[in-house]
Design a protein around this motif. Structure first.
Motif, PDB file in Angstrom:
ATOM      1  N   GLU A   1       0.690  -1.409  -0.330  1.00 40.68           N
ATOM      2  CA  GLU A   1       0.129  -0.029  -0.105  1.00 40.68           C
ATOM      3  C   GLU A   1       0.974   1.135  -0.284  1.00 40.68           C
ATOM      4  OE1 GLU A   1      -3.544   2.163   2.497  1.00 40.68           O
ATOM      5  OE2 GLU A   1      -3.176   0.352   2.819  1.00 40.68           O
ATOM      6  N   TYR A   2       1.827   1.135   0.679  1.00 44.51           N
ATOM      7  CA  TYR A   2       2.881   2.111   1.108  1.00 44.51           C
ATOM      8  C   TYR A   2       3.873   2.860  -0.198  1.00 44.51           C
ATOM      9  CZ  TYR A   2       5.864  -1.348   3.234  1.00 44.51           C
ATOM     10  OH  TYR A   2       6.309  -2.567   3.656  1.00 44.51           O
ATOM     11  N   TRP A   3       3.584   1.721  -1.137  1.00 50.28           N
ATOM     12  CA  TRP A   3       4.186   2.157  -2.698  1.00 50.28           C
ATOM     13  C   TRP A   3       3.120   2.631  -4.076  1.00 50.28           C
ATOM     14  CZ3 TRP A   3       7.197  -3.212  -3.270  1.00 50.28           C
ATOM     15  CH2 TRP A   3       7.982  -3.328  -2.032  1.00 50.28           C
ATOM     16  N   GLN A   4       1.794   2.550  -3.489  1.00 55.77           N
ATOM     17  CA  GLN A   4       0.959   2.496  -4.608  1.00 55.77           C
ATOM     18  C   GLN A   4       0.945   4.194  -5.003  1.00 55.77           C
ATOM     19  OE1 GLN A   4      -2.569   1.030  -3.230  1.00 55.77           O
ATOM     20  NE2 GLN A   4      -1.436  -1.490  -2.799  1.00 55.77           N
ATOM     21  N   LEU A   5       1.434   4.738  -4.233  1.00 55.73           N
ATOM     22  CA  LEU A   5       0.746   7.014  -4.602  1.00 55.73           C
ATOM     23  C   LEU A   5       1.784   6.876  -5.787  1.00 55.73           C
ATOM     24  CD1 LEU A   5       0.338   9.314  -3.971  1.00 55.73           C
ATOM     25  CD2 LEU A   5       1.934   9.382  -2.755  1.00 55.73           C
ATOM     26  N   GLN A   6       2.811   5.889  -6.115  1.00 56.89           N
ATOM     27  CA  GLN A   6       3.583   6.686  -7.294  1.00 56.89           C
ATOM     28  C   GLN A   6       3.226   5.990  -8.475  1.00 56.89           C
ATOM     29  OE1 GLN A   6       4.977   6.096  -3.977  1.00 56.89           O
ATOM     30  NE2 GLN A   6       7.530   6.727  -3.422  1.00 56.89           N
ATOM     31  N   SER A   7       2.675   4.854  -8.494  1.00 56.42           N
ATOM     32  CA  SER A   7       2.161   3.424  -9.422  1.00 56.42           C
ATOM     33  C   SER A   7       0.795   4.844  -9.525  1.00 56.42           C
ATOM     34  CB  SER A   7       1.744   2.349  -8.794  1.00 56.42           C
ATOM     35  OG  SER A   7       2.901   1.535  -8.550  1.00 56.42           O
ATOM     36  N   GLN A   8       0.114   5.198  -8.786  1.00 58.76           N
ATOM     37  CA  GLN A   8      -1.342   5.462  -8.841  1.00 58.76           C
ATOM     38  C   GLN A   8      -1.111   6.786  -9.695  1.00 58.76           C
ATOM     39  OE1 GLN A   8      -3.152   6.437  -5.238  1.00 58.76           O
ATOM     40  NE2 GLN A   8      -4.508   3.455  -5.097  1.00 58.76           N
ATOM     41  N   LEU A   9      -0.362   7.786  -9.214  1.00 58.83           N
ATOM     42  CA  LEU A   9       0.377   8.774 -10.295  1.00 58.83           C
ATOM     43  C   LEU A   9       1.085   8.491 -11.562  1.00 58.83           C
ATOM     44  CD1 LEU A   9       2.103  11.045  -7.590  1.00 58.83           C
ATOM     45  CD2 LEU A   9      -0.263  11.317  -8.105  1.00 58.83           C
ATOM     46  N   ALA A  10       1.672   7.372 -11.672  1.00 60.15           N
ATOM     47  CA  ALA A  10       1.937   7.221 -13.299  1.00 60.15           C
ATOM     48  C   ALA A  10       1.104   6.916 -14.173  1.00 60.15           C
ATOM     49  CB  ALA A  10       3.211   5.866 -12.565  1.00 60.15           C
ATOM     50  N   SER A  11       0.119   5.988 -13.114  1.00 63.85           N
ATOM     51  CA  SER A  11      -1.180   5.460 -13.559  1.00 63.85           C
ATOM     52  C   SER A  11      -1.639   7.740 -14.904  1.00 63.85           C
ATOM     53  CB  SER A  11      -2.157   4.827 -13.689  1.00 63.85           C
ATOM     54  OG  SER A  11      -1.218   3.607 -12.846  1.00 63.85           O
ATOM     55  N   LEU A  12      -2.267   8.267 -14.184  1.00 66.97           N
ATOM     56  CA  LEU A  12      -2.727   9.237 -15.014  1.00 66.97           C
ATOM     57  C   LEU A  12      -1.479   9.346 -15.758  1.00 66.97           C
ATOM     58  CD1 LEU A  12      -4.607  11.683 -14.788  1.00 66.97           C
ATOM     59  CD2 LEU A  12      -3.316  12.638 -12.649  1.00 66.97           C
ATOM     60  N   PHE A  13      -0.382   9.814 -15.387  1.00 65.67           N
ATOM     61  CA  PHE A  13       0.474  10.023 -15.885  1.00 65.67           C
ATOM     62  C   PHE A  13       0.189   9.446 -17.925  1.00 65.67           C
ATOM     63  CE2 PHE A  13       2.625  12.690 -12.748  1.00 65.67           C
ATOM     64  CZ  PHE A  13       2.803  13.566 -13.478  1.00 65.67           C
ATOM     65  N   ALA A  14       0.640   8.340 -17.522  1.00 65.19           N
ATOM     66  CA  ALA A  14       0.609   7.003 -18.455  1.00 65.19           C
ATOM     67  C   ALA A  14      -0.913   7.520 -19.268  1.00 65.19           C
ATOM     68  CB  ALA A  14       0.297   5.439 -18.199  1.00 65.19           C
ATOM     69  N   LEU A  15      -1.934   7.368 -18.778  1.00 67.77           N
ATOM     70  CA  LEU A  15      -3.170   7.672 -19.776  1.00 67.77           C
ATOM     71  C   LEU A  15      -3.451   9.350 -20.267  1.00 67.77           C
ATOM     72  CD1 LEU A  15      -6.471   6.970 -19.724  1.00 67.77           C
ATOM     73  CD2 LEU A  15      -6.919   8.465 -18.457  1.00 67.77           C
ATOM     74  N   VAL A  16      -2.474  10.500 -20.041  1.00 71.60           N
ATOM     75  CA  VAL A  16      -2.239  10.804 -20.595  1.00 71.60           C
ATOM     76  C   VAL A  16      -1.122  10.647 -21.503  1.00 71.60           C
ATOM     77  CG1 VAL A  16      -0.751  13.374 -20.609  1.00 71.60           C
ATOM     78  CG2 VAL A  16      -2.487  12.932 -19.036  1.00 71.60           C
ATOM     79  N   VAL A  17      -0.262  10.382 -21.679  1.00 75.67           N
ATOM     80  CA  VAL A  17       0.777  10.157 -23.209  1.00 75.67           C
ATOM     81  C   VAL A  17      -0.133   8.614 -24.414  1.00 75.67           C
ATOM     82  CG1 VAL A  17       2.804   8.543 -23.340  1.00 75.67           C
ATOM     83  CG2 VAL A  17       2.920   9.888 -21.939  1.00 75.67           C
ATOM     84  N   VAL A  18      -0.830   8.073 -23.695  1.00 75.88           N
ATOM     85  CA  VAL A  18      -1.732   7.025 -24.639  1.00 75.88           C
ATOM     86  C   VAL A  18      -2.689   7.967 -25.026  1.00 75.88           C
ATOM     87  CG1 VAL A  18      -3.942   5.073 -24.214  1.00 75.88           C
ATOM     88  CG2 VAL A  18      -1.416   5.459 -22.670  1.00 75.88           C
ATOM     89  N   LEU A  19      -3.359   9.096 -24.405  1.00 78.88           N
ATOM     90  CA  LEU A  19      -3.858   9.769 -25.666  1.00 78.88           C
ATOM     91  C   LEU A  19      -3.254  10.167 -26.674  1.00 78.88           C
ATOM     92  CD1 LEU A  19      -6.877  10.994 -22.427  1.00 78.88           C
ATOM     93  CD2 LEU A  19      -6.934   8.975 -24.517  1.00 78.88           C
ATOM     94  N   ALA A  20      -1.962  11.242 -26.235  1.00 76.53           N
ATOM     95  CA  ALA A  20      -1.574  12.123 -27.041  1.00 76.53           C
ATOM     96  C   ALA A  20      -1.273  11.228 -27.986  1.00 76.53           C
ATOM     97  CB  ALA A  20      -0.199  12.599 -26.226  1.00 76.53           C
ATOM     98  N   THR A  21      -0.577   9.610 -28.130  1.00 73.89           N
ATOM     99  CA  THR A  21       0.216   8.981 -28.898  1.00 73.89           C
ATOM    100  C   THR A  21      -1.217   8.619 -30.227  1.00 73.89           C
ATOM    101  OG1 THR A  21       1.417   7.771 -26.827  1.00 73.89           O
ATOM    102  CG2 THR A  21       1.327   6.832 -28.969  1.00 73.89           C
ATOM    103  N   LEU A  22      -2.376   8.487 -29.044  1.00 66.36           N
ATOM    104  CA  LEU A  22      -3.590   7.720 -29.779  1.00 66.36           C
ATOM    105  C   LEU A  22      -3.242   8.925 -31.230  1.00 66.36           C
ATOM    106  CD1 LEU A  22      -5.998   6.161 -30.760  1.00 66.36           C
ATOM    107  CD2 LEU A  22      -7.519   7.183 -29.320  1.00 66.36           C
ATOM    108  N   GLY A  23      -3.602  10.254 -30.466  1.00 61.31           N
ATOM    109  CA  GLY A  23      -3.867  11.561 -31.881  1.00 61.31           C
ATOM    110  C   GLY A  23      -2.716  11.628 -32.961  1.00 61.31           C
ATOM    111  N   LEU A  24      -1.185  11.312 -32.452  1.00 62.05           N
ATOM    112  CA  LEU A  24      -0.178  11.292 -32.917  1.00 62.05           C
ATOM    113  C   LEU A  24      -0.609   9.817 -34.467  1.00 62.05           C
ATOM    114  CD1 LEU A  24       2.878  11.695 -30.699  1.00 62.05           C
ATOM    115  CD2 LEU A  24       1.625  12.934 -32.782  1.00 62.05           C
TER     116      LEU A  24
END
Length: 481
Positions: free
Chosen positions: A446-469
């Protein structure tokens, strides 16, 4: 200082198949990013993912991203090398066919056979699955690599034949005769220097990879045949490190060829430039030792080499390529559009990515960081903000609307989203590594999960940008056709 003497032609005859390759590469990049998002979301406890499926996705993600980077880098290098020497399109099609055959075997081994031993196929793990997969699945996975390797050897053979024919020998193609006091007459352009260098060190790497692949297949089929695990690890990591680095060194030729169109300043072949690529040929092969710093039975000299070369390997990149890029841009009046912005991002991201690698190459630090998220942080910087950005920049240039000189609002949005999402994503890896969170774990405390949760948010942004490209590129292809 010498200018290239060969005037490039406008369009190589293989342009059509190159465009298809970039579309395939873009789609696979997008799919592998989605796999990455799913894994990070699972680590952040945002979704549930069975650990068996996690390791299959991890294997597919690693092999797929490395493969896509290699395929797009090869397409870029072929396109621009063909401006200077004649290359046979049939050879490229054969390379592409072997590559795709290898991909089919790899995907089948993972999603049908259940193979989940990671993209490095580290011996003897493929044979010690604990019942997670059968030996046949591991054989299919490794055979897929073999077909891809054969395809690349065919690809490099064609490059070598044509460069030797045009410039009178591989040493001339490398520029080494010029470097060591030769005449500046008929000095190859930067792209030929890069092509010659990559074919040398990546051919050596692939041969080592083929040897350990063959040994691994024999072990899987005949378990009584044993391989020294330490020798196998050295061969695998030598092959893997050289191969993934080659993808970026192939892609950077797009910067050498296209930046002059924007700045009006030709990227020249100088002795400093040739010397930097001479160092690359040596460093790319020697730097893999930092993957063995935790192997206590490795000779002590390998630790010294690993640390020294890790320090030194950034010099040709940051001291020559990134610095030269800044010099060529400064005061040029460059008009920014999406292709050149992505190419510059790729070069700068590549340069930034070398810094965590240098830190990890320190023996004392490596003992703490190497098996943590720090390492994926540095190579995701290399790839996501480096080679992948260059690949999308080249793709955007292939379908560029010549009537538009500036970026549209959509282009700016996609670029900013890609940079912001990508930077945030890799920083979460580095933060996790600095906090000693281990890599390759399917389930996080549980105390490792914050970074993974934030990374998931950033990853979603990258996926959407890549989809657009990818959509933008596909629309550009239809428009051009």
């Amino acid at each position: 200082m010498s200018d290239a003497v060969t005037e490039p032609v406008a369009r190589p005859e293989s342009e059509g198949v190159i465009k298809l390759t970039m579309l395939l590469g873009g789609v696979v990049f997008l799919l592998m990013m989605i796999f990455g998002l799913i894994m990070r979301a699972a680590q952040g406890d945002l979704i549930y993912l069975d650990p068996t499926i996690f390791y299959q996705l991890l294997t597919a993600h690693g092999a797929g991203m490395v493969g896509s980077a290699a395929l797009s880098g090869a397409a870029i290098l072929w396109y621009f090398t063909a401006r200077h020497v004649p290359l046979r399109t049939g050879i490229y099609i054969a390379f592409l066919g072997l590559f795709l055959l290898g991909v089919v075997l790899i995907l089948g081994s993972i999603f049908i056979g259940g193979y989940g031993g990671a993209w490095t196929f580290l011996y003897p793990l493929p044979a010690l699955s604990g019942g997670a997969w059968e030996a046949g699945a591991a054989v299919a996975f490794i055979l897929g690599y073999l077909f891809i390797g054969v395809g690349f050897l065919l690809y490099y053979l064609e490059l070598g034949i044509q460069i030797i024919t045009r410039y009178g020998g591989l040493l001339r193609g490398l520029g080494w005769t010029y470097l060591f006091g030769g005449s500046d007459e008929d000095v190859p352009p930067p792209t030929i220097i890069a092509a010659s260098s990559v074919l040398v060190f990546n051919t050596i790497g692939i041969v080592f990879g083929a040897a350990v692949i063959a040994a691994s297949i024999i072990n899987l089929l005949f378990p009584g045949f044993e391989v020294d695990p330490l020798i196998a690890k050295n061969a695998i990591y030598f092959f893997g490190h050289v191969f993934i680095n080659a993808t970026i060194y192939m892609a950077v030729t797009a910067v050498y060829e296209l930046l002059p169109d924007y700045t009006g300043r030709k990227w020249k072949t100088t002795r400093l430039f040739v010397g930097a690529w001479f160092a690359v040929v040596v460093f790319v092969q020697a730097v893999y030792f930092h993957h063995t710093l935790q192997d206590v039975n490795m000779p002590a000299w390998t630790m010294a080499v690993g640390q020294i070369i890790s320090y030194s390997s950034g010099v040709p990149l940051m001291g020559v390529t990134v610095f030269s890029l800044a010099v060529y841009i400064k005061g040029s009046g460059l008009k920014w559009d999406l292709p050149i912005a992505l190419l510059v991002l790729g070069t700068v991201g590549w340069g930034i990515g070398v810094i965590p690698a240098i830190i990890d190459g320190m023996v004392a630090v490596n003992k703490i960081l190497h098996n943590t998220m720090w390492v994926p942080g540095h190579f995701h910087t290399y790839l996501l903000l480096g080679e992948v950005a260059m690949a999308f920049g080249f793709a955007a240039w292939l379908v560029k609307d010549k009537t538009k000189e500036a970026m549209s609002g959509l282009d700016k949005l996609l670029l900013r989203a890609y940079i912001g999402g990508g930077a945030g994503f890799v920083l979460m890896f580095l933060w996790s590594g600095a906090a000693s969170i281990p890599r390759r774990w399917a389930v996080h405390y549980e105390y490792w999960q914050l970074q993974s949760q934030l990374a998931s948010l950033f990853a979603l942004v990258v996926v959407l940008a890549t989809l657009g490209l990818v959509i933008s590129y596909a629309r550009g292809l239809l428009r051009r056709n």
